[in-house]
Design an enzyme around this catalytic site. Structure first.
Site, PDB file in Angstrom:
ATOM      1  N   GLU A   1     -18.642 -20.864  33.607  1.00  0.00           N
ATOM      2  CA  GLU A   1     -17.866 -21.608  34.595  1.00  0.00           C
ATOM      3  C   GLU A   1     -17.586 -20.705  35.794  1.00  0.00           C
ATOM      4  O   GLU A   1     -16.962 -19.653  35.612  1.00  0.00           O
ATOM      5  CB  GLU A   1     -16.551 -22.103  33.987  1.00  0.00           C
ATOM      6  CG  GLU A   1     -16.740 -23.136  32.911  1.00  0.00           C
ATOM      7  CD  GLU A   1     -15.444 -23.584  32.249  1.00  0.00           C
ATOM      8  OE1 GLU A   1     -15.470 -24.572  31.496  1.00  0.00           O
ATOM      9  OE2 GLU A   1     -14.404 -22.922  32.479  1.00  0.00           O
TER      10      GLU A   1
ATOM     11  N   HIS B   1     -13.015 -27.729  35.028  1.00  0.00           N
ATOM     12  CA  HIS B   1     -12.073 -27.346  33.970  1.00  0.00           C
ATOM     13  C   HIS B   1     -10.628 -27.584  34.414  1.00  0.00           C
ATOM     14  O   HIS B   1      -9.790 -26.670  34.413  1.00  0.00           O
ATOM     15  CB  HIS B   1     -12.278 -25.881  33.576  1.00  0.00           C
ATOM     16  CG  HIS B   1     -11.783 -25.570  32.194  1.00  0.00           C
ATOM     17  ND1 HIS B   1     -12.328 -24.573  31.408  1.00  0.00           N
ATOM     18  CD2 HIS B   1     -10.780 -26.115  31.445  1.00  0.00           C
ATOM     19  CE1 HIS B   1     -11.689 -24.518  30.243  1.00  0.00           C
ATOM     20  NE2 HIS B   1     -10.741 -25.447  30.255  1.00  0.00           N
ATOM     21  N   ILE B   2     -10.342 -28.830  34.758  1.00  0.00           N
ATOM     22  CA  ILE B   2      -9.018 -29.182  35.273  1.00  0.00           C
ATOM     23  C   ILE B   2      -8.277 -30.136  34.341  1.00  0.00           C
ATOM     24  O   ILE B   2      -7.403 -30.889  34.771  1.00  0.00           O
ATOM     25  CB  ILE B   2      -9.122 -29.802  36.680  1.00  0.00           C
ATOM     26  CG1 ILE B   2     -10.133 -30.966  36.691  1.00  0.00           C
ATOM     27  CG2 ILE B   2      -9.507 -28.736  37.705  1.00  0.00           C
ATOM     28  CD1 ILE B   2     -10.179 -31.726  38.009  1.00  0.00           C
TER      29      ILE B   2
ATOM     30  N   ARG C   1     -14.772 -26.942  25.096  1.00  0.00           N
ATOM     31  CA  ARG C   1     -15.330 -25.724  25.649  1.00  0.00           C
ATOM     32  C   ARG C   1     -16.824 -25.919  25.856  1.00  0.00           C
ATOM     33  O   ARG C   1     -17.481 -26.631  25.084  1.00  0.00           O
ATOM     34  CB  ARG C   1     -15.097 -24.528  24.706  1.00  0.00           C
ATOM     35  CG  ARG C   1     -13.666 -24.033  24.668  1.00  0.00           C
ATOM     36  CD  ARG C   1     -13.265 -23.373  25.974  1.00  0.00           C
ATOM     37  NE  ARG C   1     -11.949 -22.755  25.911  1.00  0.00           N
ATOM     38  CZ  ARG C   1     -10.800 -23.361  26.213  1.00  0.00           C
ATOM     39  NH1 ARG C   1     -10.829 -24.635  26.593  1.00  0.00           N
ATOM     40  NH2 ARG C   1      -9.663 -22.712  26.148  1.00  0.00           N
TER      41      ARG C   1
ATOM     42  N   ARG D   1      -4.060 -33.096  18.120  1.00  0.00           N
ATOM     43  CA  ARG D   1      -3.064 -33.748  18.949  1.00  0.00           C
ATOM     44  C   ARG D   1      -3.667 -34.345  20.213  1.00  0.00           C
ATOM     45  O   ARG D   1      -3.300 -35.450  20.620  1.00  0.00           O
ATOM     46  CB  ARG D   1      -1.943 -32.767  19.279  1.00  0.00           C
ATOM     47  CG  ARG D   1      -1.095 -32.438  18.056  1.00  0.00           C
ATOM     48  CD  ARG D   1      -0.044 -31.380  18.302  1.00  0.00           C
ATOM     49  NE  ARG D   1       0.823 -31.686  19.429  1.00  0.00           N
ATOM     50  CZ  ARG D   1       2.070 -31.223  19.543  1.00  0.00           C
ATOM     51  NH1 ARG D   1       2.586 -30.449  18.614  1.00  0.00           N
ATOM     52  NH2 ARG D   1       2.794 -31.513  20.601  1.00  0.00           N
TER      53      ARG D   1
END
Length: 330
Positions: A271, A290-291, A242, A159
């Protein structure tokens, strides 16, 4: 609050605690017990906890904690990935797990496009140049890259990947994709995408390679030395999935030697990266924290889904987001 089920959560606010502005939503459905309060009064709360609401992978759900929660029924984890959970261990205690897939599809697709554009147009470098006290004249023979009509290779056409393709169509990009399952002809035509059965074909043709896969044993280090060598020396690698999907040592080498032109990463492993890591110092790399789905609207939807999933699992009702597979890295 009386009569509501009890939910264990990490802590309130701070760098990675549960956002204070959303506590009211949870309190409509659960009595929140934060870990500090819980561990001070385990005898009072242990038997009452029916759900664990995990925010940024906290609290850590290990055997020791599971053993002191006899009536725990549900674990609701923020986000789609559950590689941080030992699903077999949790299941052995009769506890069910749910995640929150698809809530952040559009926000993540927006982030993917932003990374591609910022990298291609050298926005960060441009800002540094214009704000530097050393700058006098602008470098008028400084060139950036085209996005319009460039070739975008999407690895993982779920998706989020399809949402990216919809956006890329607006830039008249040539879209290639590789996926475990081919999309329908109608779906391909809608975005003008071409299926590549072999990942090698996509890598060798793409100007931008975008990683949009779930982390599984099969996708762990999916992009390594061999795959990077197949890419164009003018290509950019973009990762919004990831960090472990990429062999970071191989990526550093490819960037340092000119095997590929650039990388734009919203995810790394770990991270955050250790200070001084090459990916933080190379000029041809953009790293963001990681936003991908870090919009207030999306985070609110994530929390609402966590609540709905937990209630369904506690009541023994069907939960479409229940995670039943153990096909994840632990």
């Amino acid at each position: 609050m009386e009569g509501l089920p009890f939910a264990l959560m990490s802590y309130s606010g701070g760098v990675d605690g549960f956002p204070k502005q959303f506590e009211g939503i949870v309190k409509q459905h659960f009595r929140i017990v934060y870990c500090e309060e819980f561990f001070k009064n385990k005898e009072e709360f242990a038997a009452q906890i029916q759900a664990v609401l995990m925010w940024w992978r906290k609290p850590q759900l290990d055997r020791e904690l599971l053993q002191i929660l006899p009536n725990l029924k549900a674990v609701a984890s923020q986000g789609a990935g559950v590689e941080h959970l030992d699903l077999q261990l949790i299941s052995s205690f009769g506890v069910k797990v749910a995640n929150t897939p698809h809530v952040g599809d559009d926000a993540t697709a927006d982030m993917a496009m932003a990374l591609m554009l910022v990298s291609a147009k050298h926005i960060v470098e441009g800002i540094e140049m214009i704000t530097s006290p050393e700058t006098r004249p602008f470098h008028m023979n400084w060139f950036v890259d085209d996005v319009t009509e460039a070739t975008l290779g999407i690895i993982g056409m779920g998706r989020v990947g399809y949402s990216i393709a919809l956006r890329a169509k607006g830039f008249r990009m040539k879209i290639l994709y590789h996926n475990r399952k081919r999309r329908t002809e109608e779906e391909e035509e809608a975005v003008g995408a071409t299926y590549c059965e072999k990942i090698d074909e996509l890598l060798s043709q793409s100007d931008f390679v975008m990683l949009v896969v779930t982390l599984t044993p099969e996708t762990h280090k999916l992009i390594g030395t061999r795959e990077l060598q197949l890419m164009k020396p003018t290509a950019t690698l973009i990762n919004i999935s990831r960090g472990k999907v990429v062999d970071q040592d191989a990526l550093v080498h490819a960037l340092q030697t000119g095997n590929i032109k650039a990388a734009a990463l919203d995810v790394t492993h770990p991270e955050p990266l250790p200070r001084g890591h090459p990916l933080l110092t190379l000029k041809n790399v953009i790293v963001t924290p990681h936003i991908g789905n870090a919009t207030e609207k999306t985070r609110k939807k994530v929390i609402e889904k966590m609540i709905a999933n937990s209630i369904a699992l506690i009541r023994g009702l069907p939960c479409p987001d229940e995670v039943t597979t153990t096909d994840y890295l632990h």
